[in-house]
Design an enzyme around this catalytic site. Structure first.
Site, PDB file in Angstrom:
ATOM      1  N   HIS A 159      39.104   9.883  29.473  1.00  0.00           N
ATOM      2  CA  HIS A 159      38.690  10.869  30.488  1.00  0.00           C
ATOM      3  C   HIS A 159      39.888  11.286  31.344  1.00  0.00           C
ATOM      4  O   HIS A 159      40.076  12.468  31.617  1.00  0.00           O
ATOM      5  CB  HIS A 159      37.634  10.277  31.428  1.00  0.00           C
ATOM      6  CG  HIS A 159      36.302   9.959  30.804  1.00  0.00           C
ATOM      7  ND1 HIS A 159      35.706   8.733  30.936  1.00  0.00           N
ATOM      8  CD2 HIS A 159      35.449  10.718  30.066  1.00  0.00           C
ATOM      9  CE1 HIS A 159      34.532   8.755  30.310  1.00  0.00           C
ATOM     10  NE2 HIS A 159      34.356   9.939  29.765  1.00  0.00           N
ATOM     11  N   LYS A 215      19.315   7.542  31.554  1.00  0.00           N
ATOM     12  CA  LYS A 215      20.304   6.902  30.677  1.00  0.00           C
ATOM     13  C   LYS A 215      20.594   5.463  31.134  1.00  0.00           C
ATOM     14  O   LYS A 215      21.358   4.770  30.488  1.00  0.00           O
ATOM     15  CB  LYS A 215      21.612   7.719  30.697  1.00  0.00           C
ATOM     16  CG  LYS A 215      21.733   8.757  29.573  1.00  0.00           C
ATOM     17  CD  LYS A 215      23.176   9.273  29.483  1.00  0.00           C
ATOM     18  CE  LYS A 215      23.405  10.222  28.316  1.00  0.00           C
ATOM     19  NZ  LYS A 215      24.818  10.702  28.309  1.00  0.00           N
TER      20      LYS A 215
HETATM   21  N1  ADP Z   1      38.463   8.903  24.725  1.00  0.00           N
HETATM   22  C1  ADP Z   1      38.188  10.169  25.021  1.00  0.00           C
HETATM   23  N2  ADP Z   1      39.071  11.126  24.730  1.00  0.00           N
HETATM   24  C2  ADP Z   1      38.795  12.418  25.007  1.00  0.00           C
HETATM   25  N3  ADP Z   1      37.683  12.861  25.565  1.00  0.00           N
HETATM   26  C3  ADP Z   1      36.762  11.950  25.862  1.00  0.00           C
HETATM   27  C4  ADP Z   1      36.956  10.565  25.629  1.00  0.00           C
HETATM   28  N4  ADP Z   1      35.856   9.892  26.030  1.00  0.00           N
HETATM   29  C5  ADP Z   1      35.015  10.835  26.508  1.00  0.00           C
HETATM   30  N5  ADP Z   1      35.546  12.064  26.402  1.00  0.00           N
HETATM   31  C6  ADP Z   1      34.980  13.342  26.811  1.00  0.00           C
HETATM   32  O1  ADP Z   1      34.744  13.319  28.194  1.00  0.00           O
HETATM   33  C7  ADP Z   1      33.588  14.085  28.497  1.00  0.00           C
HETATM   34  C8  ADP Z   1      32.576  13.245  29.253  1.00  0.00           C
HETATM   35  O2  ADP Z   1      32.161  12.188  28.434  1.00  0.00           O
HETATM   36  P1  ADP Z   1      31.026  11.175  28.861  1.00  0.00           P
HETATM   37  O3  ADP Z   1      31.405  10.514  30.136  1.00  0.00           O
HETATM   38  O4  ADP Z   1      30.705  10.301  27.702  1.00  0.00           O
HETATM   39  O5  ADP Z   1      29.816  12.108  29.213  1.00  0.00           O
HETATM   40  P2  ADP Z   1      28.663  12.672  28.273  1.00  0.00           P
HETATM   41  O6  ADP Z   1      27.484  11.852  28.698  1.00  0.00           O
HETATM   42  O7  ADP Z   1      28.576  14.114  28.669  1.00  0.00           O
HETATM   43  O8  ADP Z   1      29.066  12.456  26.852  1.00  0.00           O
HETATM   44  C9  ADP Z   1      33.075  14.589  27.148  1.00  0.00           C
HETATM   45  O9  ADP Z   1      33.632  15.868  26.920  1.00  0.00           O
HETATM   46  C10 ADP Z   1      33.629  13.605  26.169  1.00  0.00           C
HETATM   47  O10 ADP Z   1      33.763  14.160  24.872  1.00  0.00           O
END
Ligand code: ADP
Ligand code: MG
Length: 160
Positions: A17, A41
């Site tokens: 992130h 969730k």
């Molecule tokens: N390791 C990572 N590398 C790149 N992007 C990521 C990674 N982990 C999560 N993301 C991206 O960060 C954003 C938020 O992810 P997340 O917190 O899992 O929320 P959501 O519940 O919307 O999936 C999404 O666009 C996800 O694809």
């Protein structure tokens, strides 16, 4: 002033992130990390804790803001004068869901564009879910999450 929102659960914030938020901050004047309030969730961290972790990680970065949101993301974006939604793309696994979301959001509000970015390869396999699993089983996630997040994860584990 070009503003983007970077939405997600951030339960918790990982270095994947952080990588995407920094890349977004490089493209836009301001980036608002939008933390989804998602009680269904059943997140490990409360909304307030998730906000604090993002604040701590970007304390030195004045162009990164943090907010929470409920309801439609495009409405949140409109309220904050954002022209873009920044999302991270890992391997093929993210694509189908992200593609659907991007087209649905465009249908709901065509003024808001979705921008996808790839993280550094070393972060491309990290997910919040996996990080939580590893810590709860006693493994180390050093280097995969900001140090303050690592401490909070270990606190959660210690408290059960
Ligand atoms: N390791 C990572 N590398 C790149 N992007 C990521 C990674 N982990 C999560 N993301 C991206 O960060 C954003 C938020 O992810 P997340 O917190 O899992 O929320 P959501 O519940 O919307 O999936 C999404 O666009 C996800 O694809
Ligand atoms: Mg996710």
């Amino acid at each position: 002033m070009r503003i983007a929102v970077c939405p997600g659960s951030f339960d918790p914030l990982t270095n994947g992130h952080v990588d995407i938020i920094r890349r977004g901050a490089g493209l836009f004047d301001r980036i608002i990390v939008a933390i989804l309030v998602n009680e269904q969730k059943t997140p490990l961290f409360t909304t307030a804790e998730r906000v604090e972790m993002v604040r701590e990680a970007f304390a030195a970065d004045v162009s990164v803001g943090v907010e929470t949101f409920e309801g439609l993301l495009v409405d949140f974006a409109e309220r904050h004068d954002a022209c873009a939604i920044v999302r991270g793309l890992r391997a093929v696994s993210d694509f189908e869901y992200e593609f659907q979301m991007a087209l649905m959001n465009r249908r709901l509000n065509a003024r808001v564009e979705t921008v996808f970015m790839m993280p550094a390869a070393e972060y491309s396999y990290i997910s919040s879910r996996l990080v939580k699993e590893v810590v709860m089983l006693g493994g180390s996630v050093a280097g995969l999450v900001p140090p303050a997040v690592e401490r909070r994860l270990h606190d959660k584990r210690a408290r059960g």
